[in-house]
Design a protein around this motif. Structure first.
Motif, short mmCIF file in Angstrom:
data_model
loop_
_atom_site.label_atom_id
_atom_site.label_comp_id
_atom_site.label_asym_id
_atom_site.label_seq_id
_atom_site.Cartn_x
_atom_site.Cartn_y
_atom_site.Cartn_z
N PRO A 28 0.83 -1.20 0.00
CA PRO A 28 0.00 0.00 0.00
C PRO A 28 0.87 1.25 0.00
CG PRO A 28 -0.06 -1.07 2.16
CD PRO A 28 0.82 -1.91 1.28
N ILE A 29 0.36 2.32 -0.59
CA ILE A 29 1.06 3.60 -0.56
C ILE A 29 0.11 4.68 -0.10
CG2 ILE A 29 0.71 3.88 -3.08
CD1 ILE A 29 3.35 5.53 -3.09
N GLY A 30 0.52 5.42 0.93
CA GLY A 30 -0.28 6.52 1.45
C GLY A 30 0.19 7.81 0.82
N THR A 77 -4.98 10.99 6.86
CA THR A 77 -4.85 12.39 7.30
C THR A 77 -3.39 12.80 7.16
OG1 THR A 77 -6.61 12.05 8.88
CG2 THR A 77 -5.15 13.94 9.26
N THR A 78 -3.16 13.92 6.51
CA THR A 78 -1.78 14.36 6.37
C THR A 78 -1.34 15.07 7.65
OG1 THR A 78 -2.35 16.52 5.48
CG2 THR A 78 -2.03 14.74 3.88
N PHE A 79 -0.02 15.17 7.79
CA PHE A 79 0.52 15.83 8.97
C PHE A 79 0.07 17.29 9.03
CE2 PHE A 79 4.47 12.92 9.56
CZ PHE A 79 3.62 11.88 9.85
N SER A 80 -0.01 17.92 7.87
CA SER A 80 -0.37 19.34 7.94
C SER A 80 -1.83 19.52 8.34
CB SER A 80 -0.04 20.07 6.64
OG SER A 80 -0.79 19.57 5.59
N VAL A 113 -0.63 9.95 8.38
CA VAL A 113 -0.52 9.40 9.73
C VAL A 113 -0.31 7.88 9.68
CG1 VAL A 113 -1.88 8.95 11.79
CG2 VAL A 113 -1.83 11.25 10.81
N GLY A 114 -1.06 7.21 8.84
CA GLY A 114 -0.96 5.74 8.79
C GLY A 114 0.34 5.28 8.16
N GLY A 115 0.70 5.91 7.05
CA GLY A 115 1.94 5.53 6.36
C GLY A 115 3.14 5.73 7.26
N ASN A 116 3.13 6.78 8.03
CA ASN A 116 4.20 7.09 8.97
C ASN A 116 4.38 5.96 9.98
OD1 ASN A 116 4.63 8.86 11.85
ND2 ASN A 116 6.01 9.31 10.18
N ALA A 137 -4.39 1.87 17.25
CA ALA A 137 -4.57 1.85 15.80
C ALA A 137 -5.63 0.82 15.44
CB ALA A 137 -3.26 1.48 15.12
N VAL A 138 -6.53 1.23 14.54
CA VAL A 138 -7.51 0.29 14.03
C VAL A 138 -6.96 -0.29 12.73
CG1 VAL A 138 -9.88 -0.05 13.25
CG2 VAL A 138 -9.35 1.65 15.04
#
Lengths: 288, 761, 163
Positions: A28-30, A77-80, A113-116, A137-138
């Motif tokens: 997967p790629i976020g 959700t992105t960090f920003s 958030v998830g990819g991190n 984490a779900v």
């Protein structure tokens, strides 16, 4: 970096079909910032990248519970978005504080958030903060769904407990009244650098007495690590030089810190002792 | 200085190329694509020293989209003797039977798609018979491990002519200087001090990584290259090919940074060979990671010994400077000599002995980098000066002033110092630091201190610049020079000089960028030489053009002083808007090669670069972390021809050296570079700029420079590192001898000083 | 498996399309398909900012952004800033402050400052330093870049007051 395909499923079912539990060349790629670095360095050669950006619903959004007891944060959700969310800034100010020195604006605009979390690089700033906050984490997969503490994601350097066809869908982050948190990023080479050690602390203080706390070390160890022995020293204790010294020693004793380009093991252990004490003092000072 | 107001000289005229740069339209080789062009990607050695047993390119060759894989055997078909270099012809275009550093190019994949070429590189494998390797410069002086079996000197530069082929040594060049009788001086001195200091290996990191494009066809070659020295590239490529110079054309647009890295010959020999082999245009563009294998700054070990009298007079000094040149000499021998002869510092010392050695090791090659060795030598001699003053209990500024070279006095080589504002620069820094006022030294865990240092450098010589001023029929002007605009502002300053002579506006002059078919010879854009050398050539060429205008007026029978506009002169001469007036001039300053035995020269340098620095620091004694709270750099640039451009040169060079002082270091494990990327090799960011940061030039004049000017690009690199090292000592009483100055080193030194070893060790 | 794909996006206000391979980055596509040179790859790791472009109004590192993900997005580059001969106020401020030398990093800085001033119209030094810390200038025109940001901010404020 050639010879792969990118697919963009619009439903979870489709995503699970496209992922492959056996094949590490399917991923997967976020936001993709970390994955791109590995691909460019030819450390990772994918055959198929399954983009999560068209998955909406639970993968996006920042929601606060009606009673204010916690957040639900979509994994894409992105960090920003986190950084600029007024609710997060109000209830979890440690997140905005961490963002200030996390990578740079462009990375924060893209990284998710998830990819991190799934990247599991122990030098990342946010994972220890999630652990200190007690986030869960779900995780969803073709065989169902499970909710695990964030620390249970990490098994070692770039290693996670997630199956190849599992996805982090969202985070559940409690907001605990009376608790305060901060993240200390200690760099040793330049002001703007990966941390030599990252230290996340959340604590419930009563004056200078620590009712309860969570201490998490990253960067100097192979995964974000709870400092249980140091926590035990501090839990219920009055903040003072002797206690802080004892906690620092406990933290050093319970972790295995290796030498690397950011410092020798002995120096980083020393930094851990010093900064653990300073972090607790800083939290106490904030409460005054 | 009283000088008649000029609309050009001394004016902060904005860069001529400013609009192109802020709009993203400025031309760099980075962007260039030619029809039919192939991209070359490099397969590099993974071992530091080995004989190559075999290279298997079959899988790479078989990958769809790969045009060809090239090794040294293929290159030999085009270039029978494929060895190049400015000082020694020691560097093979691709590894030839042997590899001498981890990261050396061994083979190249050519493909129309760079991603495919990169993919194919991953399919190449090589078998090596590993050899013992040597990495440390001092060890290499006496090691049995030989990096080169035979030394192969070039004869390109007259100052390096005494290089002679040798065997059985890693010493590529040694420079010696003897003045007076140092042994007698030490014997008579009240005190003798000796210290050793080390500088680390660092890299230029131009934001535009190295890139060259070659297009060879029908016995002609055009090179588009990000080079600081197009004229040298042409000569060296013509030599490699055995062609006349006029069949090799070298074009250079803007450079995305150079700093000495893109000098002499770098990727040009490789792309030339590849284009000849492939019969197609070929581009090789390095990644940021690969840049670390191209060229770096010399690590240096410097042992310095001084005899000093009670009153603070330095009576004798010996310097042993060992330069780690890496696997190929590049211009290292010249660094050894140029930085060698100033290594005793800007002090008036009766008895001096200098031994400076360029040594081969199994590291990536080292060459020129902003300061050309001066920062490494100043790191040693200015820390040493502070250690002596400390021991004598003298004020650090007073001790320096007492020994400083004054104009009119002979420097160690015997060259009489002129137009070197050493004392002014030192005093100005002291003033900006409020040196005579007490400093709040802090207490508890935070301690403060301040430090100061001064240094100088000689300028590469002998070198030539040629300029052409072309006046067109409408009176407008083109300036044809091979000086490369790499950010230093040369287009603007050269236009200002020409405009001053021709009584025009600088902004109206078109500066024609280096193209060896069009622009005349220049030795290179390097070593602070352009303003002085090319600036003088431009001034003379413009004067030549004026003379020719006057001649034309006379020829047309016009009375003296008739001042007819130039277009009218052309119209009268040719009957229409036609013709050119071409002014041209060359400039080579006076120079005397140093005597091979004594190192003496009456003209060792065309002028002196001078820089002084001061720093205030704040140290956290519990961790060794420190902040530079104030940083002052003062340089002697002669007359500032364009103050704004001078300012950004001074501060930019200072910040670069700040990186080399505090964070930057190429780190190795078993000869392998372990931090070759910007994620792990940290260069300064906006967060590293000290809150108080002052960069100034003294009020001075270089009397023989163009309109009083001289170079400004390196002066603030010279004294910055020792100023910070000295400030740290002042704050916490520990002396760091090795760059960079990291928190861990400080903390360890503090532990040692307190007799409390770091726990856990 | 790896096959070309056509993406459509808005580039500096114009609808465009390009047929690209999955491995191409946004900066590859801008350079090679649209001959836009302002975003350029340098460090290749998202650390230097030379490849900064805006995607849907937010700066990203073009060298780490797969071009397929620009499908349907609004992409803005430094080339879209000037209106004819009139430069953007940020570009003008960079020229006036002398905030560059070699110019290779400059378009990236300009694009970052555009966004910085949107988020912080009158930024403090501290805000500027943190916002731009992911942009590297090896010529180190950093003091002048700080000046340029202040200049652009002041101009912007004045224009707003007059409007």
């Amino acid at each position: 970096m050639t010879g792969f395909e990118i697919v963009e499923p619009e439903s979870l079912e489709e995503a699970f079909r496209l992922l492959d539990p056996e094949d590490p060349a399917v991923r997967p790629i976020g936001g993709g910032t970390a994955l791109m670095l590995m691909m460019k360095a030819q450390i990772y050669k994918p055959e198929r990248l399954v983009s999560l950006r068209r998955l909406d619903g639970r993968f996006s959004g920042i929601d606060i519970a009606a009673d204010g007891s916690g957040f639900r944060i979509g994994a894409m959700t992105t960090f920003s978005m986190l950084e600029h969310s007024p609710a997060i800034r109000r209830h979890l100010p440690v997140i905005a504080q961490t963002m200030k020195t996390l990578a740079n604006v462009r990375v924060r605009n893209v990284a998710s958030v998830g990819g991190n979390l799934a990247h599991a690089d122990p030098h990342l700033d946010l994972p220890p903060v999630w652990v200190a906050l007690g986030a869960r984490a779900v995780v969803v997969g073709p065989r169902g769904e499970r909710t695990i503490p964030v620390e249970a994601i990490f098994e070692g350097y770039y290693e996670t407990s997630l199956a190849n066809d599992e996805l982090i869908a969202e985070l559940e982050v409690p907001v605990r009244a009376g608790w305060d948190a901060l993240y200390v990023k200690v760099t040793t080479r330049a002001a703007h650098d990966w941390p030599a050690l990252g230290l996340a602390v959340s604590a419930e203080l009563e004056g200078r007495r620590i009712r309860d706390l969570r201490l998490v070390l990253s960067a100097a160890v192979d995964k974000p690590t709870r400092l249980a022995a140091a926590e035990a020293v501090l839990r219920g204790a009055e903040i003072g030089p002797a206690t802080l010294r004892a906690a620092g020693e406990a933290a050093v004793a319970e972790t295995e810190i290796e030498s690397d380009s950011r410092g020798s093991a002995a120096y980083k252990q020393h930094l851990l002792r010093v900064h653990l004490g300073r972090a607790i003092e800083a939290l106490a000072a904030k409460r005054v | 200085m009283a000088r008649t107001a000029s609309r050009n000289i001394g004016q902060s005229i904005p860069r001529l190329e400013a609009r192109e740069k802020v709009t993203g339209r400025a031309e760099y080789v980075h962007h260039l694509r030619l029809p039919g062009m192939l991209y070359g990607k490099i397969f590099r050695s993974t071992v530091p020293h080995a004989r190559i047993k075999s290279v298997d390119v079959s899988a790479a060759q078989a990958l769809e989209g790969v045009y060809r894989v090239v090794t040294i055997d293929d290159i030999r078909e085009a270039i029978p003797h494929p060895y190049y270099g400015p000082a020694f012809h020691d560097q093979p275009i691709l590894a030839d039977g042997k590899v001498r550093f981890a990261g050396e190019p061994v083979a190249v994949v050519l493909a129309a798609d760079p991603h495919i070429a990169q993919e194919a590189v991953g399919l190449i494998s090589a078998e090596y018979e590993e050899l013992p390797a040597v990495f440390d410069e001092v060890e290499a002086m006496s090691s049995d491990v030989l990096v080169h079996d035979v030394l192969k000197p070039a004869a390109t530069f007259p100052d390096l002519k005494h290089l002679a082929g040798r065997t059985g040594t890693n010493v590529a060049l040694d420079y010696h200087l003897l003045r007076g009788d140092p042994e007698a001086g030490f014997a008579a001195a009240d005190h003798v001090f000796e210290h050793t200091y080390r500088s680390q290996q660092v890299m230029h990191i131009p934001m535009e990584p190295f890139v060259s494009v070659a297009d060879a066809a029908d016995g002609r070659l055009t090179l588009h290259t990000a080079s600081q020295s197009p004229s040298f590239v042409r000569i060296e490529i013509a030599r490699l090919l055995g062609w006349p110079e006029n069949r090799v054309r070298v074009k250079v647009p803007y450079l995305g940074g150079g700093f000495g890295g893109k000098l002499y010959i770098k990727l040009e020999a490789l792309v030339t060979a590849l284009s000849l082999v492939a019969r197609r245009p070929v581009k090789v563009a390095l990644t940021m990671e690969e840049q670390f294998f191209m060229v770096t700054r010399h690590p240096c070990t410097f042992t310095i010994k001084s005899g000093v009298n009670k009153d603070g007079t330095i009576v004798a000094r010996t310097c042993k400077v060992v330069w780690n040149g890496g696997a190929y000499a590049d211009i290292g021998p010249r660094v050894t000599q140029k930085a060698g002869f100033t290594s005793a510092g800007p002090y008036d010392i009766e008895n001096v002995e200098i031994h400076s050695y360029a040594v081969y090791t199994n590291r990536p090659p080292c060459g020129a980098l902003r300061g050309f060795g001066a920062p490494q030598t100043a790191w040693a001699y200015e820390c040493h000066m502070d250690e002596i003053a400390e021991a004598l209990g003298m004020d650090k500024v007073a001790f320096r002033r007492k020994n400083l070279l004054q104009n009119g006095r002979p420097q160690a080589t015997g060259t009489i110092v002129q137009d070197a504002a050493l004392e002014q620069a030192l005093d100005q820094v002291a003033d900006r630091l409020n040196w005579n006022e007490p400093l709040d030294r802090g207490d508890g865990r935070i301690r403060r201190g301040r430090g100061i240092a001064v240094g100088f450098k000689g300028i590469t010589a002998p070198t030539t610049s040629v300029a052409i001023v072309n006046l067109y029929a409408d009176g407008s002007c083109g300036l044809y020079i091979s000086t490369v605009e790499m950010g230093q502002g040369s287009d603007t300053v050269m236009a200002q000089i020409a405009a001053e002579v021709l009584d025009m506006d600088a902004a109206a002059i078109k500066v024609v960028h280096p193209d060896t078919d069009v622009t005349p010879y220049d030795m290179g854009t390097l070593g602070s030489r352009s303003t002085f050398h090319m600036g003088t050539a431009v001034r003379l060429a413009a004067e030549d053009a004026r003379k020719k205008i006057a001649e034309l007026a006379r020829e047309l029978g016009l009375p003296e002083g008739s001042n007819l506009p130039l277009p009218e002169l052309f119209r009268r001469k040719y009957g229409m808007q036609a013709g050119n007036i071409i002014g041209t001039a060359s400039f080579i300053p006076k120079y005397e090669k140093p005597d091979a035995e004594t190192g003496h020269s009456r003209n060792a340098t065309p002028f002196w670069g001078v820089g002084a620095s001061g720093a205030e620091v704040e140290v956290d004694t519990e961790t060794g972390h420190y902040r530079i709270t104030k940083l002052v750099n003062v340089a002697d640039v002669g007359t500032a021809l364009n103050p704004k451009l001078v300012q950004v040169q001074l501060s930019g060079a200072g910040i670069m050296q700040l990186g080399f002082t505090t964070t930057e270091e190429m780190v190795y494990r078993d000869g392998q570079l372990t931090n070759g990327s910007l994620a792990d090799y940290k260069i300064p960011t906006l967060l590293d700029i000290p809150p108080e940061f002052i960069n100034e030039h003294v009020d001075s004049e270089q009397k023989d420079g163009p309109f009083g000017g001289k170079g400004a690009g390196e002066s603030t690199t010279i004294a910055l590192s020792p100023a910070i090292g000295n400030a740290l000592f002042d704050a916490v009483g520990v002396r760091l001898t090795d760059l960079p100055l990291t928190p861990e080193k400080i903390f360890r030194a503090l532990c040692e000083a307190n007799g409390t070893p770091l726990a856990g060790e | 498996m790896s096959s070309p794909r056509t993406i459509r996006f808005t580039l500096n206000g114009e609808p465009v399309s390009a047929t690209i391979m999955p491995h191409e980055t946004l900066v590859d596509v801008l350079q090679h398909r649209f001959d836009l040179r302002g975003a350029r790859e340098s460090c290749g790791q998202g650390l230097c900012g030379c490849c900064t472009v805006h995607v849907d109004g937010k700066p990203v590192s073009g060298c780490l952004f797969l071009a397929v993900f620009a499908d349907g997005a609004r992409v803005d580059t430094v080339e879209g800033l000037a209106r004819g001969d009139a430069l953007d106020p940020v570009q003008e401020a960079f020229i006036e402050a002398g905030a560059f030398q070699c110019g290779f990093c400059t378009p990236g800085f300009v694009m970052m400052v555009k966004q910085l001033l949107k988020e912080h119209p009158e930024p403090t030094d501290e805000e500027v330093r943190h916002y731009l810390t992911g942009n590297l200038c090896r010529c180190s025109a950093y003091p002048e870049i700080l000046d340029a940001v202040k200049l652009a901010s002041a101009r912007q404020a004045e224009a707003a007051r007059r409007a």
